[in-house]
Design an enzyme around this catalytic site. Structure first.
Site, PDB file in Angstrom:
ATOM      1  N   GLU A 135     -23.289 -49.199  47.823  1.00 32.12           N
ATOM      2  CA  GLU A 135     -22.761 -49.774  48.716  1.00 32.12           C
ATOM      3  C   GLU A 135     -21.464 -50.125  49.400  1.00 32.12           C
ATOM      4  O   GLU A 135     -20.288 -49.078  49.667  1.00 32.12           O
ATOM      5  CB  GLU A 135     -22.192 -51.214  47.285  1.00 32.12           C
ATOM      6  CG  GLU A 135     -23.580 -51.310  46.565  1.00 32.12           C
ATOM      7  CD  GLU A 135     -22.981 -52.705  45.138  1.00 32.12           C
ATOM      8  OE1 GLU A 135     -22.337 -53.047  45.136  1.00 32.12           O
ATOM      9  OE2 GLU A 135     -24.248 -52.557  44.346  1.00 32.12           O
ATOM     10  N   ILE A 165     -28.539 -47.020  52.987  1.00 33.20           N
ATOM     11  CA  ILE A 165     -29.812 -46.413  52.067  1.00 33.20           C
ATOM     12  C   ILE A 165     -30.413 -45.996  53.210  1.00 33.20           C
ATOM     13  O   ILE A 165     -31.094 -46.149  54.456  1.00 33.20           O
ATOM     14  CB  ILE A 165     -30.416 -48.020  52.482  1.00 33.20           C
ATOM     15  CG1 ILE A 165     -29.472 -48.517  51.240  1.00 33.20           C
ATOM     16  CG2 ILE A 165     -31.520 -47.318  51.364  1.00 33.20           C
ATOM     17  CD1 ILE A 165     -28.782 -47.486  49.691  1.00 33.20           C
ATOM     18  N   THR A 166     -31.307 -44.155  52.956  1.00 37.18           N
ATOM     19  CA  THR A 166     -32.407 -43.383  53.615  1.00 37.18           C
ATOM     20  C   THR A 166     -33.675 -44.636  53.775  1.00 37.18           C
ATOM     21  O   THR A 166     -34.113 -44.637  52.143  1.00 37.18           O
ATOM     22  CB  THR A 166     -32.141 -42.248  53.426  1.00 37.18           C
ATOM     23  OG1 THR A 166     -30.774 -42.033  53.372  1.00 37.18           O
ATOM     24  CG2 THR A 166     -33.623 -41.195  53.583  1.00 37.18           C
ATOM     25  N   GLU A 370     -25.111 -38.326  49.335  1.00 38.95           N
ATOM     26  CA  GLU A 370     -25.768 -37.770  47.978  1.00 38.95           C
ATOM     27  C   GLU A 370     -24.362 -37.358  46.938  1.00 38.95           C
ATOM     28  O   GLU A 370     -24.210 -35.478  45.936  1.00 38.95           O
ATOM     29  CB  GLU A 370     -26.549 -37.262  47.121  1.00 38.95           C
ATOM     30  CG  GLU A 370     -27.805 -37.139  47.990  1.00 38.95           C
ATOM     31  CD  GLU A 370     -29.472 -36.936  47.383  1.00 38.95           C
ATOM     32  OE1 GLU A 370     -29.454 -36.537  46.008  1.00 38.95           O
ATOM     33  OE2 GLU A 370     -29.907 -37.295  48.038  1.00 38.95           O
TER      34      GLU A 370
END
Length: 387
Positions: A135, A165-166, A370
């Site tokens: 977020e 967001i990919t 990630e």
């Protein structure tokens, strides 16, 4: 200039089926990825059709069970497919990794009814997934997320914003971590959100340093109503689901990083063999030859590290520490190798006439996504010092 077809990597594969799968992947890279990557990156166009092609070839479902519509391949094989894809076009290799990550929650924690109902469609190749954890104010501190899902009868009502967001705005489904209870990790749950849900929208894509053809966007949840049967696992289990997915996802990023590094090395070696200075190829000069040797050695070490972690996972053994190590080492390797590739090409490496500069820009993001590499060091340190 497009990148040349990568030289086949000598691989120790566990089966004839795996060898055929890697050969298929290399063929797709040569035919579908390499001819388009530079142009699509420059234009910032998302290659949705490429993912459909990969889906039809069965490459969007490799590590999941055949009973659920997957390819039932070991992670050892799946990751090498990711590496091959990323050597041709990182946006595609990373996109396959993100799609696989987005299917993990349902495949691992979903009920038998949920898996039979939704997973075949998610794995069948026509759908593309996204993973909504971060977020605007909670990236590495994922337990601090604020997006809420409040129960209203047989539905959840979701409000909040997800960031980075990919496939944001392009995905057909979003595996979304939300707060359904108290502050902290125990109040987090996982919901499977259809991409066409009323109240779900995307912001304009971020303007990024690299991977222009892969959209990265905020996702806004404005009172999205979702049937309660789309809760994956139990309420309060979401943080456990997220951590489980990230362990596997980190291996995906490691494999993607080695793919980019290998492409950069292949380019540097080809250039060094043909570029003449002082009457001979620059590959003959010891200083440059040693640089290439170091690049190749780091790549081989990274590949061995991510494969060792994958084999632990395939064997049902703990692999969280090794996944963090692989993500850390392989992405740092990609950054070093791509930087050195630019140096080998000299002035040409700094131009867009060769893909070396693109590889270098792409490598940077892999040290961040990630879990930053600082977070990976924290994870490894905790594994080493815990009782």
């Amino acid at each position: 200039m497009n990148a040349a077809p990568p030289k086949p990597v000598e691989r120790q594969l566990p089966s004839d089926e795996a060898r055929e799968l890697l050969a298929l992947t290399r063929d797709l890279v040569d035919r579908e990825l390499l001819p388009r990557a530079a142009e699509e990156e420059a234009a910032g166009r998302f290659p949705r059709d490429v993912f459909r092609t990969l889906g039809e070839a069965g490459l969007l479902s490799l590590p999941y069970a055949e009973a659920d519509g997957g390819g039932e391949q070991p992670y050892e094989v799946y990751l090498q497919v990711l590496e091959e894809l990323s050597s041709g076009w990182l946006a595609v290799g990373l996109g396959v990794s993100v799609h696989t990550l987005s299917c993990h929650a349902l495949a691992t924690f979903g009920s038998a009814e949920q898996r039979s109902r939704w997973l075949p469609g998610m794995l069948g190749g026509a759908q593309l997934g996204a993973y909504c954890l971060s977020e605007p104010q909670s990236g590495s501190d994922a337990a601090a997320l604020r997006t809420r899902a409040d129960r209203d009868g047989d539905e959840y009502v979701i409000s909040g914003t997800k960031a980075w967001i990919t496939h944001g705005g392009q995905a057909d489904f979003y595996s979304t971590l939300v707060r359904t209870g108290e502050d902290g990790p125990r109040g987090i749950s996982c919901l499977l959100v259809p991409g066409d849900s009323a109240g779900l929208s995307s912001a304009p894509p971020e303007h990024k340093m690299g991977m222009q053809s892969s959209p990265t966007a905020q996702m806004h949840f404005d009172g999205v109503r979702l049937s309660a049967d789309r809760l994956v696992g139990e309420e309060g289990q979401g943080f456990q689901i997220a951590l489980s997915a990230l362990d596997s996802g980190r291996l995906g990023i490691a494999a993607c990083a080695i793919g980019v590094a290998q492409a950069a090395l292949d380019l540097a070696v080809d250039y060094a063999r043909t570029r003449q200075q002082f009457g001979r190829p620059i590959a003959d000069f010891q200083g440059l030859s040693f640089m290439l040797a170091d690049m190749a050695t780091q790549i081989e070490a990274g590949r061995s590290l991510y494969l060792a972690a994958a084999r632990l996972r395939d064997g049902g053994l703990a692999f969280s520490k090794q996944a963090a190590m692989a993500k850390l080492f392989c992405t740092d390797t990609a950054m070093r190798v791509t930087t050195d590739a630019v140096q080998v090409l000299g002035g040409y490496g700094y131009t867009q006439d060769f893909p070396a500069e693109r590889f270098m820009r792409e490598a940077k993001v892999l040290q961040i996504v990630e879990g930053t590499n600082q977070i990976q060091r924290l994870v490894i340190g905790r594994h080493l010092t815990k009782g």
